[in-house]
Design an enzyme around this catalytic site. Structure first.
Site, PDB file in Angstrom:
ATOM      1  N   ASP A 204      20.525-114.593 -12.990  1.00 52.10           N
ATOM      2  CA  ASP A 204      21.245-115.645 -12.266  1.00 52.10           C
ATOM      3  C   ASP A 204      20.511-116.978 -12.326  1.00 52.10           C
ATOM      4  O   ASP A 204      21.034-117.992 -11.896  1.00 52.10           O
ATOM      5  CB  ASP A 204      21.448-115.217 -10.805  1.00 52.10           C
ATOM      6  CG  ASP A 204      22.449-116.085 -10.068  1.00 52.10           C
ATOM      7  OD1 ASP A 204      23.460-116.471 -10.685  1.00 52.10           O
ATOM      8  OD2 ASP A 204      22.233-116.385  -8.876  1.00 52.10           O
ATOM      9  N   SER A 228      27.223-119.754  -7.555  1.00 57.63           N
ATOM     10  CA  SER A 228      27.783-118.726  -8.435  1.00 57.63           C
ATOM     11  C   SER A 228      29.037-118.146  -7.798  1.00 57.63           C
ATOM     12  O   SER A 228      29.048-117.834  -6.604  1.00 57.63           O
ATOM     13  CB  SER A 228      26.761-117.612  -8.677  1.00 57.63           C
ATOM     14  OG  SER A 228      25.566-118.135  -9.217  1.00 57.63           O
ATOM     15  N   GLN A 278      29.156-115.952 -16.579  1.00 60.89           N
ATOM     16  CA  GLN A 278      29.270-116.362 -15.183  1.00 60.89           C
ATOM     17  C   GLN A 278      30.127-117.619 -15.074  1.00 60.89           C
ATOM     18  O   GLN A 278      29.990-118.532 -15.880  1.00 60.89           O
ATOM     19  CB  GLN A 278      27.891-116.649 -14.580  1.00 60.89           C
ATOM     20  CG  GLN A 278      27.918-117.020 -13.106  1.00 60.89           C
ATOM     21  CD  GLN A 278      26.541-117.375 -12.575  1.00 60.89           C
ATOM     22  OE1 GLN A 278      26.147-118.530 -12.558  1.00 60.89           O
ATOM     23  NE2 GLN A 278      25.793-116.359 -12.145  1.00 60.89           N
TER      24      GLN A 278
END
Length: 288
Positions: A204, A228, A278
């Protein structure tokens, strides 16, 4: 052992409460919300603890539903959807204050041999050719804005060595590509599951920021609200998260206050070991 890595392993060592129910905690480092990679890693730990040892995760797909509160524990509830002959499927919901903050589906597989191919690793400088953390502080961070300097100076379990630092110091639009070498800052146990969960935690980092390269800004810009929204990851081959991995990311599109990003993770020898995708919120804050 490095204090930060030891702390990460403690965070990933969830407390079992009941069958299919686990409790995780967050580091008390002053963050306003829980780091997304922590929730991904902990959710994967929870799912893995309900799966037999000869099966390892090959894919996960998660949605961030609400900001996590670092001041209270996170409860992870695992749904054992299916145990098949070769594949196992789990669903995990992370809960705080009686509400879901994250949901994830993960699939596990027994090892099988078959056809093999992969894309080539980009030709970029090796990690030993780039400034280490101390050299970054001495060479770049003295002139960096306070929020960027605090981010890079904080003791962390994952070391990052960007191939290019231009993004952090210039408002110049850049191609939507980023290359960062990553690794755990100390040795990890010889457990494949731990290495997968640590990489899920690290995956991430830097990914969402790639979608801001063409716009000459970064997630550190106070005019940008970044978060996110979802996260997907595929594990292709065994690896060690305490050895250098190249995280090559690109952004295919930005629209609707969202940025779409893709990532590939390679060993130093050029072996593709994982892929990520993502979409994240990159909203321009109003003057109010």
């Amino acid at each position: 052992m490095n204090t930060a890595v030891d702390g990460l392993l403690e965070i990933l060592d969830l407390e079992p409460l009941e069958r299919n129910l686990f409790r995780g905690r967050s580091p008390q480092v002053g963050w306003q919300r829980v780091f997304g990679g922590q929730v991904i890693g902990q959710a994967l730990v929870a799912a893995s603890r309900t799966v037999v040892e000869d099966r390892h995760v090959h894919s996960l797909h998660g949605y961030f539903l609400r900001p996590g509160d670092p001041s209270v524990p996170i409860i992870y509830e695992v749904d054992r959807i299916r145990d098949g002959g070769s594949f196992t499927t789990r669903r995990v919901v992370a809960i705080q204050h009686g509400e879901a903050i994250f949901s994830m589906a993960a699939s596990f597989q027994v090892f099988e041999e078959g056809l093999e191919h992969q894309i080539a690793m980009p030709d970029v400088p090796r990690p030993d050719e780039l400034p280490n953390q101390q050299e970054l502080k001495e060479k770049f961070l003295s002139k960096a804005p306070d929020n960027i300097r605090r981010y890079w100076e904080r003791e962390r379990p994952i070391e990052l060595r960007p191939v290019d630092m231009t993004h952090y110091f210039s408002g110049k639009p850049l191609p939507p590509q980023q290359y960062v070498w990553v690794r755990a800052t100390d040795a990890l146990p010889d457990d494949e599951c731990i290495h997968q969960c640590v990489l899920a935690y690290a995956s991430d980092m830097t990914l969402l920021d790639t979608s801001l390269f063409p716009h000459g800004t970064s997630v550190f810009n106070p005019k940008i609200q970044a978060a996110s929204l979802d996260h997907a990851m595929w594990f292709h081959r065994p690896f060690r998260a305490d050895d250098w991995l190249l995280y090559a990311t690109d952004s295919t599109s930005t629209s609707g206050s969202r940025g779409m990003n893709r990532g590939s993770l390679f060993t130093k020898d050029g072996l593709l070991i994982a892929s990520t995708a993502q979409e994240g919120l990159i909203r321009l804050r109003s003057r109010d």
